[in-house]
Design an enzyme around this catalytic site. Sequence first.
Site, mmCIF file in Angstrom:
data_model
loop_
_atom_site.group_PDB
_atom_site.id
_atom_site.type_symbol
_atom_site.label_atom_id
_atom_site.label_comp_id
_atom_site.label_asym_id
_atom_site.label_seq_id
_atom_site.Cartn_x
_atom_site.Cartn_y
_atom_site.Cartn_z
ATOM 1 N N PRO A 74 31.730 42.510 54.191
ATOM 2 C CA PRO A 74 31.301 43.242 52.990
ATOM 3 C C PRO A 74 31.732 42.542 51.713
ATOM 4 C CG PRO A 74 32.081 44.777 54.626
ATOM 5 C CD PRO A 74 32.351 43.400 55.180
ATOM 6 N N CYS A 75 30.790 42.477 50.753
ATOM 7 C CA CYS A 75 30.981 41.590 49.611
ATOM 8 C C CYS A 75 31.192 42.331 48.295
ATOM 9 C CB CYS A 75 29.763 40.683 49.466
ATOM 10 S SG CYS A 75 28.214 41.579 49.211
ATOM 11 N N GLN A 76 31.313 43.669 48.298
ATOM 12 C CA GLN A 76 31.342 44.389 47.035
ATOM 13 C C GLN A 76 32.463 43.932 46.114
ATOM 14 O OE1 GLN A 76 30.952 45.732 50.026
ATOM 15 N NE2 GLN A 76 29.685 47.563 49.994
ATOM 16 N N ASN A 113 28.246 35.105 52.309
ATOM 17 C CA ASN A 113 28.690 36.050 51.302
ATOM 18 C C ASN A 113 28.004 35.741 49.988
ATOM 19 O OD1 ASN A 113 30.512 37.974 49.852
ATOM 20 N ND2 ASN A 113 31.640 37.864 51.776
#
Length: 314
Positions: A74-76, A113
Amino acid sequence: MLRVIDLFAGCGGLSLGFQNAGFDIAAAFDNWDPAIRVYGLNFEHPITKMDLGDGVDIQHLARSNPEVIIGGPPCQDFSSAGWRDETLGRADLTRSFAKIVAQLKPQFFVMENVDRIRGSRALRAAIEIFRAAGYGLTCELLDASRCGAPQIRKRFFTIGELRGEDHFLSPYLIGLMRDRAMTIREYLGDGLGIQYYYRHPWSYKRRAIFSIDEPSPTIRGVNRPVPGGYSGHSRDAAPITPDIRPLTTLERALIQTFPPTFKWTGSKTDLEQLIGNAVPVKLAEYVANCLRLYCVDKEMFAEANSIRLTGSEQ
């Protein structure tokens, strides 16, 4: 072909791209129920709900005996879509991916990513883990519009080969790119039935109306209607008219290069998020094909070298 597991699989963009390129996807893992439901509708191999953080069940992952591990942690916390804060915890999943690779030691891994991960502490820590485990690394920033998808979407790929050399895949990734960006019309023809569409900007200082004769801007996890007070921007592809509309959820999935036959289920909010977070299928397929060609060339070189050595002994 090589056996693959997909970590942080989401709705399956990476899996589908690698499957299309001929890889054998053995299993997938994620921890978000909406993603698991969509993934399960579209693939025959299993997807398992699993926390892939520090408490990961490494033995369960090992049962698939992967030769390749792919995944997009996850790249948030690195994303331009809001605050970037590596202390929020999701950046730790980049390190978790690296630790899983280091423990299972597949022949190859592919981690993708957002481009803003470059220079982050999490990426530096992951690279240290990969190198300590014996991987040669290829790190490249790829634009999906140059790799088969009609969308300007930059993704950073870290690809490793066990006991390999650094930059081993760069000649393929760079050398096989398109010379120019792909437009929506090139990919979908007139299938959308529109010439212009609205894409909600971060700020009204940016344009919001685009043409299908250019690549789409990045598909995000939000999709808003045209606001009543929008008066246009000097760089819009067309003036604002009542006919201008945002893309639908399914049209956005097509621009993410999911096939029309791909099945979707869930709330509109969840689907928009899933589609916005996904790796474009054609970008994943491009990377997978580069890796496949590298493996074929390497095998052919080894075979030719073996024949040459055998001949010299006679």
